[in-house]
Motif scaffolding. Structure first.
Motif, PDB file in Angstrom:
ATOM      1  N   PHE A  75       0.433  -1.269  -0.015  1.00  0.00           N
ATOM      2  CA  PHE A  75      -0.041   0.215   0.010  1.00  0.00           C
ATOM      3  C   PHE A  75       1.139   1.424  -0.026  1.00  0.00           C
ATOM      4  N   GLY A  76       1.765   1.391   0.189  1.00  0.00           N
ATOM      5  CA  GLY A  76       3.018   1.982   0.551  1.00  0.00           C
ATOM      6  C   GLY A  76       3.335   2.691  -0.685  1.00  0.00           C
ATOM      7  N   MET A  77       3.323   2.044  -1.653  1.00  0.00           N
ATOM      8  CA  MET A  77       3.561   2.939  -3.277  1.00  0.00           C
ATOM      9  C   MET A  77       2.876   3.374  -2.935  1.00  0.00           C
ATOM     10  N   LEU A  78       2.096   4.034  -2.977  1.00  0.00           N
ATOM     11  CA  LEU A  78       1.449   5.484  -3.385  1.00  0.00           C
ATOM     12  C   LEU A  78       2.107   6.761  -3.038  1.00  0.00           C
ATOM     13  N   CYS A  97     -10.280  11.167  -0.567  1.00  0.00           N
ATOM     14  CA  CYS A  97      -8.965  11.413  -0.591  1.00  0.00           C
ATOM     15  C   CYS A  97      -8.141  11.091  -2.100  1.00  0.00           C
ATOM     16  N   THR A  98      -8.576  10.039  -1.915  1.00  0.00           N
ATOM     17  CA  THR A  98      -8.368   9.197  -2.801  1.00  0.00           C
ATOM     18  C   THR A  98      -8.191   9.396  -4.321  1.00  0.00           C
ATOM     19  N   SER A  99      -9.637   9.716  -5.050  1.00  0.00           N
ATOM     20  CA  SER A  99      -9.951  10.425  -5.504  1.00  0.00           C
ATOM     21  C   SER A  99      -9.734  11.705  -6.240  1.00  0.00           C
ATOM     22  N   ARG A 100      -9.777  12.182  -5.552  1.00  0.00           N
ATOM     23  CA  ARG A 100      -8.904  14.006  -5.196  1.00  0.00           C
ATOM     24  C   ARG A 100      -7.212  13.986  -6.144  1.00  0.00           C
ATOM     25  N   TYR A 101      -6.657  13.381  -5.533  1.00  0.00           N
ATOM     26  CA  TYR A 101      -5.094  13.286  -5.712  1.00  0.00           C
ATOM     27  C   TYR A 101      -5.128  12.172  -6.519  1.00  0.00           C
ATOM     28  N   MET A 102      -5.150  11.568  -6.456  1.00  0.00           N
ATOM     29  CA  MET A 102      -4.961  10.048  -6.891  1.00  0.00           C
ATOM     30  C   MET A 102      -3.891  10.539  -9.164  1.00  0.00           C
ATOM     31  N   ARG A 107      -1.046  10.525 -13.659  1.00  0.00           N
ATOM     32  CA  ARG A 107      -2.448  11.197 -14.135  1.00  0.00           C
ATOM     33  C   ARG A 107      -3.992  11.290 -14.798  1.00  0.00           C
ATOM     34  N   ASP A 108      -4.162  10.411 -15.167  1.00  0.00           N
ATOM     35  CA  ASP A 108      -5.179   9.887 -15.895  1.00  0.00           C
ATOM     36  C   ASP A 108      -5.983   8.707 -15.459  1.00  0.00           C
ATOM     37  N   LEU A 109      -5.720   7.841 -14.090  1.00  0.00           N
ATOM     38  CA  LEU A 109      -6.374   7.297 -13.807  1.00  0.00           C
ATOM     39  C   LEU A 109      -7.624   8.181 -12.157  1.00  0.00           C
ATOM     40  N   SER A 110      -8.406   7.016 -12.509  1.00  0.00           N
ATOM     41  CA  SER A 110      -9.425   8.190 -11.397  1.00  0.00           C
ATOM     42  C   SER A 110     -10.014   6.287 -10.724  1.00  0.00           C
ATOM     43  N   VAL A 111     -10.081   6.970  -8.933  1.00  0.00           N
ATOM     44  CA  VAL A 111     -11.054   5.425  -8.349  1.00  0.00           C
ATOM     45  C   VAL A 111     -11.684   6.806  -8.169  1.00  0.00           C
ATOM     46  N   SER A 225      -0.187  19.941  -8.871  1.00  0.00           N
ATOM     47  CA  SER A 225      -1.643  20.220  -9.206  1.00  0.00           C
ATOM     48  C   SER A 225      -1.312  18.960 -10.847  1.00  0.00           C
ATOM     49  N   SER A 226      -2.337  18.763 -11.277  1.00  0.00           N
ATOM     50  CA  SER A 226      -2.700  17.854 -12.285  1.00  0.00           C
ATOM     51  C   SER A 226      -2.081  18.861 -13.604  1.00  0.00           C
ATOM     52  N   GLU A 227      -1.476  20.033 -13.652  1.00  0.00           N
ATOM     53  CA  GLU A 227      -1.058  20.747 -14.882  1.00  0.00           C
ATOM     54  C   GLU A 227       0.436  21.362 -14.830  1.00  0.00           C
ATOM     55  N   ALA A 228       0.656  20.965 -13.275  1.00  0.00           N
ATOM     56  CA  ALA A 228       1.965  20.620 -12.860  1.00  0.00           C
ATOM     57  C   ALA A 228       3.054  19.527 -12.702  1.00  0.00           C
ATOM     58  N   ARG A 229       2.510  18.833 -13.285  1.00  0.00           N
ATOM     59  CA  ARG A 229       3.276  17.564 -12.558  1.00  0.00           C
ATOM     60  C   ARG A 229       4.746  17.832 -13.466  1.00  0.00           C
ATOM     61  N   PRO A 230       5.360  17.046 -12.435  1.00  0.00           N
ATOM     62  CA  PRO A 230       7.244  16.861 -13.375  1.00  0.00           C
ATOM     63  C   PRO A 230       7.559  16.468 -14.634  1.00  0.00           C
TER      64      PRO A 230
END
Length: 341
Positions: A75-78, A97-102, A107-111, A225-230
């Protein structure tokens, strides 16, 4: 192109090696950097991550490879997201929290919570989906869904009343292997990948919650930010990968290729927790491993091709990278490649 953290490949190497396969061969065939097998923080293409699972499963004759990897993952891999989830007050808060910050993980995965597709009273769906109109390949779906199931078990400390599992593909392995893994009925060819769970699960409080840890994790996640990923790191890596051995790997020349000032590039990398030197070192490490484990070229030539002035630098770096000499790494690769008696 959609990027995911290489943490999604956690336990892939161990699972494949346990079956007698060479995970690095599969990584190269899928277009993945070999370093992604041993790091949680590289950004890799989602299609390549899914492909390496399919390639390895087919080559090893192991149709339940995705389930094996998903069962082994932690689980810690997140990362920070795992901390925020684990220290949420309730299961509902953890899922929100999972849904908001996945996107921090992929980037494109959602729960998301959805209505039960069967319309059963007291049941809701926990749906996993990727970008609109795109379905992950079966092995990646199996891996992710089993990880999601095990993550819920981890949060609540055991079984949680899973009603059934819906998967959008046909079974890659015997149905019994799926049902043994999930401990519930598994239905194939469904409209979406989801876990059907009791709605009462949402109100269950989580034990051992540390509010301070949760606030710290959320503070970090909220700065993302989903628009400012590395993406700058990925761009620098691409330029260096193309230039290594054939062109300049100097900061000023890479910055020129990316049309930014060198100082600006350094600041952008620092904002992503990287430096130009660390990215170059990672690229050299991946290329050196490829040359040492897949070719017979002399060590002096390997050293030249990764931009070292002398072979001794390669030897010192090999000790730092892998804790062994270049020759020892090469010998280990040859030993693994020999047919078993």
């Amino acid at each position: 192109m959609s990027l995911v953290r290489s943490a999604g490949l956690q336990k892939f190497r161990q699972s494949v090696e346990a079956l007698g396969g060479d995970p690095e061969v599969y990584a190269r065939r899928a277009g993945l950097p070999v370093d992604a097998l041993d790091s949680d923080e590289l950004l890799v293409e989602d299609s390549a991550l899914a492909a390496v699972l399919e390639i390895a499963a087919a080559d090893l004759g192991c149709p339940d490879l995705g389930l094996r990897v998903g069962r082994a993952q932690d689980f810690g891999m997140l990362g920070p997201l795992a901390v925020a989830i684990q220290h949420s007050p309730s299961v509902a808060d953890a899922l929100a929290c999972t849904s908001r910050y996945m996107f921090v993980h992929a980037r494109d995965l959602s729960v998301a919570l959805v209505e039960d597709p069967d319309g059963s009273h007291g049941v809701v769906g926990l749906r996993y989906s990727f970008s609109a109109g795109k379905r992950p390949l079966p092995q990646a779906t199996d891996m992710t869904m089993l990880f999601l199931h095990r993550a819920v078990e981890f949060l609540v400390g055991g079984r949680y009343g899973l009603r059934s599992v819906d998967l959008p593909h046909q079974p890659a392995a015997p149905r019994s292997r799926y049902e043994d893994a999930f401990g519930a009925r598994v239905r194939f060819g469904r409209d979406a990948a989801l876990l059907r769970v009791p709605s009462s699960l949402l109100s269950r409080p989580l034990d051992g919650v540390d509010e301070t840890l949760r606030r710290l994790a959320l503070a970090f996640l909220s700065q993302q930010s989903s628009e400012a990923r590395p993406l700058v790191t990925a761009k620098v890596r691409t330029v260096l990968d193309q230039s290594l051995g054939t062109g300049s790997t100097e900061l000023v020349d890479v910055a020129r290729a990316l049309a930014v000032h060198p100082r600006t590039l350094q600041r952008q990398l620092a904002a992503e927790g990287e430096s130009f030197a660390s990215v170059l070192d990672s690229v050299r490490r991946a290329r050196a491993r490829t040359y040492l484990t897949t070719t017979d070229m002399p060590l002096s030539q390997v050293s030249d091709l990764i931009g070292f002035a002398e072979q001794g630098v390669l030897s010192r770096c090999a000790q730092r990278w892998w804790g062994r000499t270049p020759s020892a790494l090469r010998q280990e690769a040859r030993s693994r490649a020999r047919p078993r008696a």
